[in-house]
Design a protein around this motif. Structure first.
Motif, PDB file in Angstrom:
ATOM      1  N   MET A 380      48.989  -5.774  60.756  1.00 37.91           N
ATOM      2  CA  MET A 380      49.938  -6.692  61.387  1.00 37.91           C
ATOM      3  C   MET A 380      49.493  -7.018  62.817  1.00 37.91           C
ATOM      4  O   MET A 380      48.882  -6.185  63.494  1.00 37.91           O
ATOM      5  N   ALA A 381      49.768  -8.247  63.233  1.00 40.33           N
ATOM      6  CA  ALA A 381      49.465  -8.618  64.609  1.00 40.33           C
ATOM      7  C   ALA A 381      50.240  -7.707  65.554  1.00 40.33           C
ATOM      8  O   ALA A 381      51.371  -7.303  65.258  1.00 40.33           O
ATOM      9  N   PRO A 382      49.650  -7.325  66.688  1.00 34.30           N
ATOM     10  CA  PRO A 382      50.331  -6.397  67.606  1.00 34.30           C
ATOM     11  C   PRO A 382      51.739  -6.852  67.965  1.00 34.30           C
ATOM     12  O   PRO A 382      51.952  -7.997  68.372  1.00 34.30           O
ATOM     13  N   GLY A 383      52.706  -5.965  67.745  1.00 36.50           N
ATOM     14  CA  GLY A 383      54.086  -6.251  68.092  1.00 36.50           C
ATOM     15  C   GLY A 383      54.759  -7.284  67.211  1.00 36.50           C
ATOM     16  O   GLY A 383      55.789  -7.844  67.588  1.00 36.50           O
ATOM     17  N   HIS A 384      54.189  -7.525  66.041  1.00 33.22           N
ATOM     18  CA  HIS A 384      54.732  -8.581  65.175  1.00 33.22           C
ATOM     19  C   HIS A 384      54.844  -8.053  63.751  1.00 33.22           C
ATOM     20  O   HIS A 384      54.209  -7.057  63.390  1.00 33.22           O
ATOM     21  N   TRP A 385      55.637  -8.736  62.916  1.00 35.86           N
ATOM     22  CA  TRP A 385      55.860  -8.298  61.540  1.00 35.86           C
ATOM     23  C   TRP A 385      54.942  -8.983  60.533  1.00 35.86           C
ATOM     24  O   TRP A 385      54.965  -8.672  59.349  1.00 35.86           O
ATOM     25  N   GLY A 398      46.069  -9.766  63.437  1.00 35.30           N
ATOM     26  CA  GLY A 398      45.793  -8.347  63.341  1.00 35.30           C
ATOM     27  C   GLY A 398      44.366  -8.101  62.877  1.00 35.30           C
ATOM     28  O   GLY A 398      43.677  -9.016  62.412  1.00 35.30           O
ATOM     29  N   LYS A 399      43.911  -6.881  62.974  1.00 39.19           N
ATOM     30  CA  LYS A 399      42.548  -6.538  62.572  1.00 39.19           C
ATOM     31  C   LYS A 399      42.397  -6.612  61.059  1.00 39.19           C
ATOM     32  O   LYS A 399      43.355  -6.428  60.306  1.00 39.19           O
ATOM     33  N   THR A 400      41.184  -6.895  60.632  1.00 38.46           N
ATOM     34  CA  THR A 400      40.819  -6.840  59.219  1.00 38.46           C
ATOM     35  C   THR A 400      39.881  -5.659  59.017  1.00 38.46           C
ATOM     36  O   THR A 400      38.844  -5.565  59.672  1.00 38.46           O
ATOM     37  N   ILE A 401      40.254  -4.769  58.125  1.00 38.18           N
ATOM     38  CA  ILE A 401      39.459  -3.575  57.846  1.00 38.18           C
ATOM     39  C   ILE A 401      39.000  -3.640  56.401  1.00 38.18           C
ATOM     40  O   ILE A 401      39.822  -3.608  55.468  1.00 38.18           O
ATOM     41  N   ALA A 402      37.696  -3.766  56.207  1.00 40.53           N
ATOM     42  CA  ALA A 402      37.149  -3.863  54.853  1.00 40.53           C
ATOM     43  C   ALA A 402      36.950  -2.474  54.257  1.00 40.53           C
ATOM     44  O   ALA A 402      36.541  -1.531  54.951  1.00 40.53           O
ATOM     45  N   LEU A 403      37.239  -2.336  52.966  1.00 38.40           N
ATOM     46  CA  LEU A 403      37.054  -1.083  52.241  1.00 38.40           C
ATOM     47  C   LEU A 403      36.275  -1.360  50.959  1.00 38.40           C
ATOM     48  O   LEU A 403      36.211  -2.494  50.476  1.00 38.40           O
TER      49      LEU A 403
END
Length: 484
Positions: A380-385, A398-403
Motif C-alpha cells: 500500500m502507498a505510505p499512509g494510504h489504503w 507503494g513498493k512492488t516486491i517480486a517473488l
C-alpha cells in the motif's frame, strides 16, 4: 488463403475479382464445393436484414468454419438493434472527418472502405474498420460541433446501380490487391505492440517495451511498436500485443476485434477485454464459478439501502470500469456514501460495493496461458489504503516486491489461476487479498503491468521470453512456420 464473395444470385456480382471466388449462398451453406476445408475469409454480399435468413446463416456458417465472415453475426445483430450507434461510436476520443456537409447532416456509403461519392474516404475507411462489412450506409449529424453517427445499415449489391457496382468492383479489387501486398507469412513472425506513450498509466514502461523488442529479435521475431492510427496495418502482422490501457468503448477494443478478424494471435483478445474491464460482469462471472471474493453487492438506485446492512462501514464502492485506483472510493459514513453514489450513478447505472478487507499489501499473480508466470506483493502507498495514492498533480505508489511462484502460498497461486481460467487463456493480472489461511480475489485485470524493475524482479529477461514464447507457439499453431 481463400477469399469467398457470397451472393444471393450470381447476377448480383457479375465481375471477375482477382483473388476471390464468387459463390451463391446456397452453395456456400451446403458446402457443395468443399469450401469448408481450408482457411478462408468470407465476404457476405447477401441480404442480412432478416434474422435467420439466408444472409444471416452465411455469416453464422462462416464463423463455425473459421472463415472470418465480414460482417460477422454479432455485427449483423447489433445493427438490427433499436440503437446501433454504440457500435459506431468506437473510441470516445475518435473524431470523424466529414467533408461537404454544409447542412450539418450527411449520409456516407462505404464500399470496401471507399466512398463512391469521392468526398469522404476517411470516414468510409473508418466505417469499414469498425463494422468489418463490405457495403455500409451510415448517417452522421453534427452535434455540438462534433460529427456523430446516428444510423447505419448494411447494404448488398442489389441496392447498387450499375455505376455504383462498377465502383464497388474496383474497390474490392483494390482491397484484395493491397491485402496480397501486405500478406503475412513471408519472413520472420511479425508482432505489433500497441502502445500509447501519452497514456497516464501505461501497462509497460519504455524500458520494458525495449526489452520485449530486443528479446523478440533474439527469438527470431520482427516487432514494431504501433499507435492508434495503425489499425489498417494489422494484416502486415502475425500477432498483436496490446500494451495500452484497454476499454470496450475504446480504440484498443477495435484493434483487438480487427486483429481477431484478420486471423492474428491477440493478447488481449476482445472477450478478455469485455470480461475483465467491467467489474459487474466480472463479479457475476466469478460468483458463478464459486471463486472466493470479499462480500459484494451490485448496486442500483433501488437497493442502495442494502449496502450498509450487508457490508457495514467502512466499505468500498467502485465504478464498473475503474482501474489504477481511479473510480474507487472508501466510504465510512452515510454522508460520504450518498456523495459517492450520486457521482458514480451519473456515470453508470450499476456500481459495485464490497466489504473492506484491510491488508498491508495486495497479491498480484500474473497468469498466462493458464499458468502462473510471476508473483508480486503490491504494498500500500505510505499512509494510504490503496496501492496508489492520488493527489492533485501527483501520485504516490507503494513498493512492488517480486517473488518466485514457488515461495508464494499455494492457495494464492491456485486461486489466481482458477480465477484467470474463467476469463480466458490470455495474459491476466489477478489481484488478491489474503487473510490468514483464506484468499479473496479482488479483480482480474486483462492487461497487467509488466514493468522493468518491478514484475520482472525475479525472472528478469526470462519473463519477457516466456510471454513472447506463447506468441511464437500460437503463431505456429495458426499455421505459420516459425524458425527459432
Amino acid at each position: 488463403m481463400n477469399v469467398y464473395f457470397v451472393v444471393n444470385h450470381r447476377r448480383d456480382w457479375p465481375f471477375e475479382t482477382p483473388g476471390a471466388t464468387v459463390i451463391t449462398a446456397r452453395e456456400y451453406i451446403a458446402n457443395d464445393n468443399d469450401v469448408g476445408a481450408d482457411a478462408a475469409r468470407t465476404f457476405n454480399f447477401c441480404r442480412t436484414s432478416r434474422y435467420q435468413g439466408r444472409g444471416y446463416y452465411v455469416s453464422l456458417v462462416a464463423e463455425a468454419r473459421g472463415h472470418r465472415p465480414w460482417p460477422d453475426v454479432k455485427t449483423i445483430e447489433d445493427l438490427q438493434s433499436d440503437d446501433p450507434r454504440r457500435l459506431l461510436s468506437g473510441d470516445d476520443d475518435a473524431a470523424w472527418t466529414i467533408l461537404n456537409a454544409p447542412e450539418g447532416k450527411i449520409t456516407i456509403e462505404s464500399y470496401f472502405g471507399r466512398d463512391p461519392a469521392g468526398h469522404n474516404d476517411a470516414a468510409a475507411r473508418q466505417l469499414f474498420a469498425l463494422l468489418h462489412a463490405p457495403f455500409i450506409r451510415a448517417t452522421f449529424q453534427c452535434i455540438d460541433g462534433r460529427w456523430t453517427p446516428t444510423e447505419a445499415r448494411l447494404l448488398y449489391p442489389g441496392h447498387l446501380d450499375s455505376a455504383q457496382l462498377k465502383f464497388a468492383a474496383a474497390a474490392a479489387a483494390d482491397y484484395l490487391a493491397s491485402s496480397v501486398r501486405r500478406q503475412r507469412g513471408k519472413g520472420p513472425p511479425a508482432l505489433a505492440i500497441l502502445h500509447n506513450p501519452d497514456a497516464p498509466d501505461p501497462p509497460s514502461t519504455p524500458a520494458a517495451l525495449k526489452m520485449f523488442c530486443r528479446i523478440a529479435r533474439d527469438m527470431g521475431m520482427r516487432t514494431e511498436i504501433v499507435g492508434r492510427d495503425a489499425i489498417e496495418r494489422l494484416p502486415e502482422f502475425d500477432a498483436l500485443f496490446i500494451r495500452d490501457t484497454t476499454h470496450v468503448n475504446h480504440y484498443t477494443y477495435q484493434f483487438a476485434r480487427r486483429a481477431v478478424a484478420e486471423g492474428l494471435v491477440v493478447i488481449d483478445d476482445p472477450d478478455s477485454i469485455v470480461r475483465a474491464t467491467n467489474k459487474v460482469f466480472l463479479y457475476e462471472l466469478l460468483s458463478r464459478h464459486q471463486i472466493p471474493m470479499p462480500r459484494s453487492l451490485i448496486v442500483h438506485r433501488d437497493n442502495v439501502d442494502q449496502i450498509v446492512a450487508t457490508l457495514h462501514f467502512p466499505c468500498i464502492v467502485k465504478l464498473p470500469d475503474s482501474a489504477f485506483s481511479r473510480g474507487v472510493a472508501k466510504v465510512e459514513s452515510q454522508e460520504r456514501l450518498d456523495e459517492v453514489l450520486k457521482r458514480f450513478f451519473e456515470q453508470s447505472e450499476l456500481v459495485v460495493a464490497q466489504e473492506w478487507v484491510p491488508t498491508e499489501f495486495d497479491w498480484r499473480v500474473g497468469v498466462l496461458d493458464g499458468r502462473a508466470l510471476y508473483v508480486c506483493k503490491y504494498m500500500m502507498a505510505p499512509g494510504h489504503w490503496q496501492v496508489i495514492k492520488r493527489e492533485p498533480g501527483k501520485h504516490v505508489e507503494g513498493k512492488t516486491i517480486a517473488l518466485t511462484v514457488g515461495e508464494t502460498p499455494e492457495i494464492v497461486v491456485k486461486t489466481a489461476v482458477h480465477a484467470a481460467s474463467v476469463v480466458g487463456d490470455g495474459l491476466y493480472g489477478v489481484d488478491l487479498k489474503q487473510v490468514g489461511d483464506r484468499c479473496y480475489v479482488i479483480e482480474v485485470n486483462d492487461n497487467p503491468n509488466i514493468d522493468a524493475g518491478n514484475e520482472d524482479g525475479v525472472l528478469k529477461e526470462a519473463l519477457y521470453r516466456e510471454v513472447l514464447g506463447v506468441f511464437l507457439r500460437r503463431i505456429r499453431e495458426h499455421g505459420k512456420p516459425v524458425e527459432v
